[in-house]
Design a protein around this motif. Sequence first.
Motif, PDB file in Angstrom:
ATOM      1  N   SER A 196      -8.893  15.528 -20.560  1.00  0.00           N
ATOM      2  CA  SER A 196      -7.937  14.546 -20.242  1.00  0.00           C
ATOM      3  C   SER A 196      -7.312  14.687 -18.773  1.00  0.00           C
ATOM      4  N   LEU A 197      -6.658  16.105 -18.863  1.00  0.00           N
ATOM      5  CA  LEU A 197      -5.925  16.220 -17.576  1.00  0.00           C
ATOM      6  C   LEU A 197      -6.578  16.046 -16.159  1.00  0.00           C
ATOM      7  N   ARG A 198      -8.049  16.516 -16.574  1.00  0.00           N
ATOM      8  CA  ARG A 198      -8.912  16.646 -15.316  1.00  0.00           C
ATOM      9  C   ARG A 198      -9.332  15.049 -14.723  1.00  0.00           C
ATOM     10  N   GLU A 199      -9.399  14.328 -15.771  1.00  0.00           N
ATOM     11  CA  GLU A 199      -9.804  13.128 -15.725  1.00  0.00           C
ATOM     12  C   GLU A 199      -8.698  12.200 -15.074  1.00  0.00           C
ATOM     13  N   VAL A 200      -7.472  12.411 -15.415  1.00  0.00           N
ATOM     14  CA  VAL A 200      -6.187  11.695 -14.973  1.00  0.00           C
ATOM     15  C   VAL A 200      -6.051  12.456 -13.518  1.00  0.00           C
ATOM     16  N   SER A 201      -6.141  13.537 -13.397  1.00  0.00           N
ATOM     17  CA  SER A 201      -5.885  14.153 -12.080  1.00  0.00           C
ATOM     18  C   SER A 201      -6.988  13.808 -11.244  1.00  0.00           C
ATOM     19  N   ALA A 202      -8.357  13.488 -11.506  1.00  0.00           N
ATOM     20  CA  ALA A 202      -9.360  12.977 -10.482  1.00  0.00           C
ATOM     21  C   ALA A 202      -9.017  11.526 -10.215  1.00  0.00           C
ATOM     22  N   ARG A 203      -8.680  10.786 -11.396  1.00  0.00           N
ATOM     23  CA  ARG A 203      -8.317   9.534 -10.908  1.00  0.00           C
ATOM     24  C   ARG A 203      -7.162   9.191 -10.050  1.00  0.00           C
ATOM     25  N   ALA A 204      -6.192  10.059 -10.320  1.00  0.00           N
ATOM     26  CA  ALA A 204      -4.877   9.878  -9.443  1.00  0.00           C
ATOM     27  C   ALA A 204      -5.291  10.244  -7.759  1.00  0.00           C
ATOM     28  N   LYS A 205      -6.072  11.418  -7.807  1.00  0.00           N
ATOM     29  CA  LYS A 205      -6.501  11.776  -6.399  1.00  0.00           C
ATOM     30  C   LYS A 205      -7.445  10.739  -5.819  1.00  0.00           C
ATOM     31  N   GLU A 206      -8.402  10.247  -6.549  1.00  0.00           N
ATOM     32  CA  GLU A 206      -9.272   8.942  -6.094  1.00  0.00           C
ATOM     33  C   GLU A 206      -8.358   8.076  -5.503  1.00  0.00           C
ATOM     34  N   VAL A 246       0.228  11.870  -9.592  1.00  0.00           N
ATOM     35  CA  VAL A 246      -0.278  13.229  -9.244  1.00  0.00           C
ATOM     36  C   VAL A 246       0.670  14.252  -9.456  1.00  0.00           C
ATOM     37  N   ASN A 247       1.986  14.287  -9.055  1.00  0.00           N
ATOM     38  CA  ASN A 247       3.068  15.236  -9.260  1.00  0.00           C
ATOM     39  C   ASN A 247       3.277  15.355 -10.762  1.00  0.00           C
ATOM     40  N   VAL A 248       3.033  14.272 -11.455  1.00  0.00           N
ATOM     41  CA  VAL A 248       3.398  14.521 -13.119  1.00  0.00           C
ATOM     42  C   VAL A 248       2.026  15.235 -13.424  1.00  0.00           C
ATOM     43  N   CYS A 249       0.933  14.767 -13.144  1.00  0.00           N
ATOM     44  CA  CYS A 249      -0.454  15.466 -13.434  1.00  0.00           C
ATOM     45  C   CYS A 249      -0.492  17.015 -13.242  1.00  0.00           C
ATOM     46  N   ASP A 250       0.190  17.344 -11.971  1.00  0.00           N
ATOM     47  CA  ASP A 250       0.104  18.643 -11.647  1.00  0.00           C
ATOM     48  C   ASP A 250       1.032  19.267 -12.576  1.00  0.00           C
ATOM     49  N   GLY A 251       2.064  18.832 -12.927  1.00  0.00           N
ATOM     50  CA  GLY A 251       2.945  19.519 -13.542  1.00  0.00           C
ATOM     51  C   GLY A 251       2.488  19.760 -15.047  1.00  0.00           C
ATOM     52  N   ARG A 252       1.771  18.695 -15.720  1.00  0.00           N
ATOM     53  CA  ARG A 252       1.128  18.769 -16.817  1.00  0.00           C
ATOM     54  C   ARG A 252       0.125  19.818 -16.842  1.00  0.00           C
ATOM     55  N   ILE A 253      -0.623  20.036 -15.767  1.00  0.00           N
ATOM     56  CA  ILE A 253      -1.481  20.972 -15.754  1.00  0.00           C
ATOM     57  C   ILE A 253      -0.805  22.393 -15.839  1.00  0.00           C
ATOM     58  N   VAL A 294       0.784  -1.310   0.104  1.00  0.00           N
ATOM     59  CA  VAL A 294      -0.021   0.082   0.210  1.00  0.00           C
ATOM     60  C   VAL A 294       0.942   1.242   0.335  1.00  0.00           C
ATOM     61  N   LEU A 295       1.980   1.276   0.554  1.00  0.00           N
ATOM     62  CA  LEU A 295       2.731   2.389   0.881  1.00  0.00           C
ATOM     63  C   LEU A 295       3.447   2.604  -0.494  1.00  0.00           C
ATOM     64  N   LYS A 296       4.054   1.517  -1.102  1.00  0.00           N
ATOM     65  CA  LYS A 296       4.857   1.610  -2.476  1.00  0.00           C
ATOM     66  C   LYS A 296       3.384   2.126  -3.603  1.00  0.00           C
ATOM     67  N   SER A 297       2.428   1.727  -3.336  1.00  0.00           N
ATOM     68  CA  SER A 297       1.324   2.159  -4.106  1.00  0.00           C
ATOM     69  C   SER A 297       1.118   3.723  -4.011  1.00  0.00           C
ATOM     70  N   LYS A 298       1.200   4.083  -2.866  1.00  0.00           N
ATOM     71  CA  LYS A 298       0.862   5.336  -2.483  1.00  0.00           C
ATOM     72  C   LYS A 298       1.858   6.279  -3.056  1.00  0.00           C
ATOM     73  N   GLN A 299       3.235   5.791  -2.952  1.00  0.00           N
ATOM     74  CA  GLN A 299       4.369   6.559  -3.386  1.00  0.00           C
ATOM     75  C   GLN A 299       4.059   6.663  -5.233  1.00  0.00           C
ATOM     76  N   VAL A 300       3.712   5.655  -5.633  1.00  0.00           N
ATOM     77  CA  VAL A 300       3.457   5.731  -7.250  1.00  0.00           C
ATOM     78  C   VAL A 300       2.524   6.752  -7.584  1.00  0.00           C
ATOM     79  N   LEU A 301       1.359   6.499  -6.756  1.00  0.00           N
ATOM     80  CA  LEU A 301       0.371   7.379  -6.955  1.00  0.00           C
ATOM     81  C   LEU A 301       0.613   8.853  -6.929  1.00  0.00           C
TER      82      LEU A 301
END
Length: 190
Positions: free
Chosen positions: A164-174, A130-137, A119-126
């Motif tokens: 596209s960016l909103r959708e990716v960002s929303a999924r990442a935050k979810e 999120v950081n990549v998506c924020d950078g893209r935004i 779970v912790l590894k998955s959290k780091q990946v997510l």
Amino acid sequence: MSFDEVSGAIKSRLESPIFGTFSIYLLIFNWRFFVIIFSELDYQGKLREGNRVLEDYFWTSFGWSLGLTIICILVLPILKEVYEKFLNWSGKRVAISANRLKREINLEDLNARESLSNVLKSKQVLQEIVNVCDGRIEEFGRYHQVNALSGNYTSEIKQGLENSLREVSARAKEMKKHIEDLQKYYSEKS
């Protein structure tokens, strides 16, 4: 033969397991005889009642005394040995069950730790996503500013990129929220 010799002989016989047990049972089963001896009957009455009791009860009480002596001397040690073996066996069974339960608990603990690690590894990946998506935004915002200044952008491209960016960002935050919930659940369970 002196009194000391007689008392020593009686003492050694009473200390003998067979004779001592038999004597005690004989005394217990012939209690009526002792009641008559200590009663207030005259000498002849005591003899008459004593003879009657001995004739009526002596052989029965002798048989019971002998039978119970045999049981106490022969059967009870065997039963004691069987009981001790049963206690040993049941103690070993309890120890085996306790060890098995300890192994199961350790395995569950190991699995829980492994799940928490995943779970912790998955959290780091997510978080990286999120950081990549924020950078893209942020890049999209700059692109928008550049295009707004140059006036060379179309609303369709802008709308598609934003969606596209909103959708990716929303999924990442979810996913991040879901992992945080899982982490909280496992940390509470530990």
